[in-house]
Design an enzyme around this catalytic site. Structure first.
Site: not given
Length: 636
Positions: A7-8, A103, A105, A330
Site C-alpha cells: 500500500e505504501k 493494509d 482493512d 490505524r
C-alpha cells in the site's frame, strides 16, 4: 516473476527486507535476488472522476443537473502519483504471480484491487492473486506473514463493500455539496457549503452541544445528608434517596428542586434513631483496560498531552513506518492473537532499551500472565496497537514521539500486571421512614493502576464496621445547595469519544443498536482527517482546548434536514456495508434505496428557505461562487 504490491513504500521496503538478498533498487520498485519484485502504491493512486469528467456541462453547478449519477463509473490517476501507477501497471503485466499486500482493512483491500483492475488480466491470473496481511513491519513479523498468504478471492466481498462506500460517499458528497452551496448562494453566501455522510453529523454534534450550552438556564437543586454515629461514636454520612411521592418536586434526573421539601426532610431526621436496613460488602476486581486501538490512543493522548487527533496519527505513522517501534497504527481492534504472547519477553526488553517505560515498571510485569486481550476469536483484520521488539541503537525519538510511544508501551505492560482489587461497601439506612445511602471504596491492591499513576483513594469516606440491623443515631440533617450545570463544550478527547460512542446521542433503539455494533462515526483511519477538514472549512474553530462551531457551521446544520445532520444515515450505511462484506447483501441492494434518499435530499435543498442561512456571513460579489478553478467537493 512474483510481484508484491504494497500500500505504501514503507511497507514495500519491509517486505523486500524479508526476501532474498542482494536487492536491486529501481525507480518505483525493488528487485530481490530470485527475480521477484516488490512495488507499491502511495495510498490511493486512483480517485473517483469529477462530474465534468463525465459531462462538460457539469462544470457549471446547477440545480437542474442534480442529482448526478454516473451510469459507468470512472476512476482517474491522481496527478502527483501518475508515474508510480504507470510503473505498477507495467510490472503487473509482466508478473506471473501477483501478491496483494494492501493494509489489512476495507480501504487497503480496495486501493490495490483498483490498480490491478486497471490492467486487463486473464481470468486465470486474476483467480491466482494471493493476499498478504501485514500489521507489523519488523522483519521477523513480515517473514511470518509471508508464510501465511491467502487467496485474494476470499476478500472480494470486503473490496465490494469498500467500493460501495466510496461511490455512495461520492454521490452524497458531490450532489449535496452542490445543492446546499447553490442554496447558500441564493442567500448571498459565495463559498462552498460541503456536506458529507460523516463530516456533517460530526458538525451536528458540536452545533447541538453549543446550542444546548447557549440555551442552558441554571436551576438550584438540593441534596440532604444525614450525619450519623454508631454506638461506638464512629461517624459517617449518608445521602437521602427521595421516594416516589417526591417525584412532582424533582427534575427528569431525579434532583430535588424544592428547598422546602429538603428542609423538611433534614428537620425530620435530626436527632432521630436510624437502622441499617440493607448492607452489601464485596471485594471487587478490575482488570487492566485492553491495549489501544487508534481512537482510544487518540483520546488518551488528548487528555494527557492536549494532542489533536491528526497529530497523534501522524506520530503513530512515524513510529510505525520510520522507527518500526509499533504495530499497524490505524487499527480498530483492541485484542491480540494468542501467538503474540510468545513475543512478550522480547517486546518488554525493547521497551526498556527504547525508554518506553522505566526499568522498574517493566520488571513488575509478569510475562507468564495471559490477559483477556490474547484472544484469537476477537482479532479481525487488525490486532491492537502494541510496541514491537525493535530495539533502537540510540534513542532518536523526539519529545512528542516519546510521549505517544510511552502511552502505547504502558498500555501493553499493564496486560501483564495484576488486577486492581478493592473493597466496596453499600449501606442503606432508614431514618424516620426516609431512605439514605452510604457508599465507600477501599483499596486492597493497586495492581496495574500503579502504572496509571493511581495513588490511594482520596476524598472517599471510610465507613466504620457495619452490620445489617445495626442501630445508629442521626445527629443532624443537612441541606446542601447546588446548581445544575450545562454540559461541557467538546474538546479533542470528548469529541473523539463522542464519535466512537455515537450511539449515546441517538434515541431510536434500532439505530442505537446498529451504532453500538459498529465503530461509530468514521473509521480509525479517517476520524482525524475529517476533524481537520471541518476546521479547514471553517465549520469548527478552537478556543483554547475547546472545540466550537462557527456561525457558518451553525447555519449549515440549521439548513439541513435531520437525516443529514444526525448519525442515523451513517448507522444504516455501516450496517449495509458490513452485510456486503459478509455477503448478506448485494451492492445493488445497498445502492438503490440510497439513490431514492438522495433525490429527496436534493429536492429539499432546492426548496430550502433562504432565511435559514441568515447566520452566514455575506460575501462580496467578487467572491461569490463564480470560480476560475473547478470546485471540488470532498466526500467524506
Amino acid at each position: 516473476m512474483k510481484l508484491y504490491i504494497a500500500e505504501k513504500p514503507s511497507l514495500g521496503r519491509a517486505i523486500a527486507d524479508a526476501l532474498p538478498k542482494p536487492h536491486k533498487k529501481h525507480d518505483g520498485y525493488i528487485e530481490v535476488a530470485n527475480g521477484d519484485c516488490v512495488s507499491w502504491c502511495i495510498g490511493h493512486l486512483l480517485e473517483q472522476a469529477e462530474p465534468d469528467d463525465y459531462n462538460e456541462q457539469y462544470k457549471k453547478w446547477r440545480f437542474d443537473d442534480l442529482p448526478i449519477v454516473p451510469e459507468q463509473w470512472q476512476l482517474k490517476a491522481k496527478p502527483k502519483t501518475r508515474k508510480q501507477l504507470t510503473i505498477l501497471k507495467k510490472l503487473i503485466k509482466q508478473a506471473d504471480q501477483l501478491v496483494h499486500a494492501g493494509d489489512p482493512d476495507r480501504e487497503g483491500q480496495l486501493l490495490v484491487d483498483e490498480v490491478i483492475e486497471q490492467v486487463k488480466l486473464s481470468q486465470t491470473k486474476k483467480q491466482s492473486i494471493q493476499r498478504l496481511l501485514i500489521s507489523d513491519l519488523n522483519v521477523s513479523a513480515v517473514k511470518k506473514s509471508l508464510q501465511n498468504v491467502r487467496s485474494n478471492r476470499d476478500f472480494i466481498p470486503l473490496s465490494v463493500s469498500a467500493l460501495a462506500r466510496s461511490r455512495a460517499d461520492w454521490l452524497f458528497g458531490m450532489n449535496l455539496t452542490r445543492a446546499y452551496t447553490l442554496a447558500g448562494q441564493k442567500a448571498g453566501f459565495g463559498n462552498v457549503l460541503s456536506v458529507g455522510r460523516v463530516q456533517t453529523p460530526i458538525l451536528g454534534l458540536v452545533v447541538n452541544r453549543d446550542n444546548e450550552i447557549a440555551n442552558f438556564i441554571a436551576k438550584p437543586f438540593y441534596e440532604v445528608f444525614a450525619h450519623l454515629s454508631t454506638e461506638n461514636k464512629e461517624t459517617f454520612s449518608a445521602k437521602w434517596q427521595p421516594s416516589k411521592a417526591c417525584e412532582p418536586y424533582q427534575d427528569e434526573e431525579g434532583r430535588v428542586l424544592h428547598r422546602g421539601l429538603a428542609e423538611n426532610v433534614a428537620s425530620r431526621i435530626s436527632n432521630q434513631p436510624g437502622e441499617i436496613t440493607a448492607l452489601e460488602q464485596k471485594q471487587k476486581k478490575q482488570q487492566a483496560p485492553l491495549p489501544y486501538n487508534l481512537s482510544a490512543l487518540q483520546i488518551d493522548a488528548a487528555k494527557a498531552f492536549s494532542m489533536p487527533a491528526q497529530k497523534v496519527l501522524d506520530i503513530c505513522q512515524n513510529l510505525y513506518e520510520r522507527h518500526k517501534l509499533i504495530t499497524y497504527p490505524r487499527s480498530d481492534n483492541r485484542y491480540l492473537p494468542k501467538d503474540h504472547h510468545q513475543e512478550a519477553a522480547s517486546i518488554i526488553k525493547a521497551i526498556v532499551i527504547n525508554g518506553g517505560q522505566s526499568d522498574a515498571n517493566c520488571q513488575g510485569a509478569d510475562i507468564n500472565k495471559r490477559g483477556k486481550c490474547f484472544n484469537d476469536s476477537k482479532v479481525a483484520a487488525h490486532h491492537a496497537i502494541t510496541p514491537t521488539a525493535k530495539q533502537l541503537k540510540s534513542v532518536s525519538l523526539n519529545a512528542e514521539e516519546s510521549k505517544v510511544y510511552g502511552l502505547i508501551c504502558r498500555h501493553y505492560l499493564i496486560q501483564f500486571y495484576p488486577d486492581y482489587i478493592y473493597n466496596e461497601t453499600k449501606a442503606e439506612i432508614t431514618i424516620n421512614g426516609g431512605v439514605f445511602k452510604a457508599n465507600a471504596k477501599q483499596d486492597v491492591s493497586l495492581g496495574f493502576k500503579v502504572l496509571m499513576g493511581k495513588t490511594a483513594l482520596k476524598d472517599e469516606q471510610i465507613l466504620p464496621p457495619l452490620r445489617k440491623g445495626q442501630k445508629l443515631h442521626c445527629e443532624r440533617g443537612e441541606v446542601i445547595d447546588k446548581m445544575t450545570s450545562p454540559p461541557a463544550h467538546f474538546n479533542d478527547a470528548t469529541l473523539l469519544g463522542a464519535m466512537t460512542g455515537i450511539s449515546r446521542y441517538v434515541k431510536d433503539p434500532e439505530i442505537k443498536k446498529i451504532l453500538k455494533e459498529t465503530d461509530g462515526l468514521g473509521t480509525e483511519a479517517t476520524r482525524a482527517g475529517i476533524l481537520e477538514l471541518l476546521f479547514k472549512r471553517q465549520f469548527l474553530k478552537r478556543q483554547g482546548k475547546l472545540i466550537l462551531a462557527t456561525d457558518t457551521g451553525k447555519a449549515l446544520i440549521s439548513a439541513l434536514p435531520h437525516g443529514l445532520a444526525s448519525p442515523d444515515l451513517t448507522a444504516k450505511w455501516e450496517a449495509s456495508l458490513s452485510n456486503i462484506a459478509e455477503q448478506q447483501m448485494s451492492y445493488q441492494q445497498f445502492l438503490n434505496p440510497l439513490l431514492a434518499d438522495l433525490v429527496g435530499f436534493v429536492e429539499l435543498a432546492k426548496n430550502c428557505n433562504s432565511n435559514v442561512f441568515a447566520q452566514l456571513p455575506k460575501t462580496s460579489p467578487k467572491r461569490r461562487f463564480k470560480r476560475k478553478a473547478k470546485p471540488k467537493a470532498k466526500t467524506a
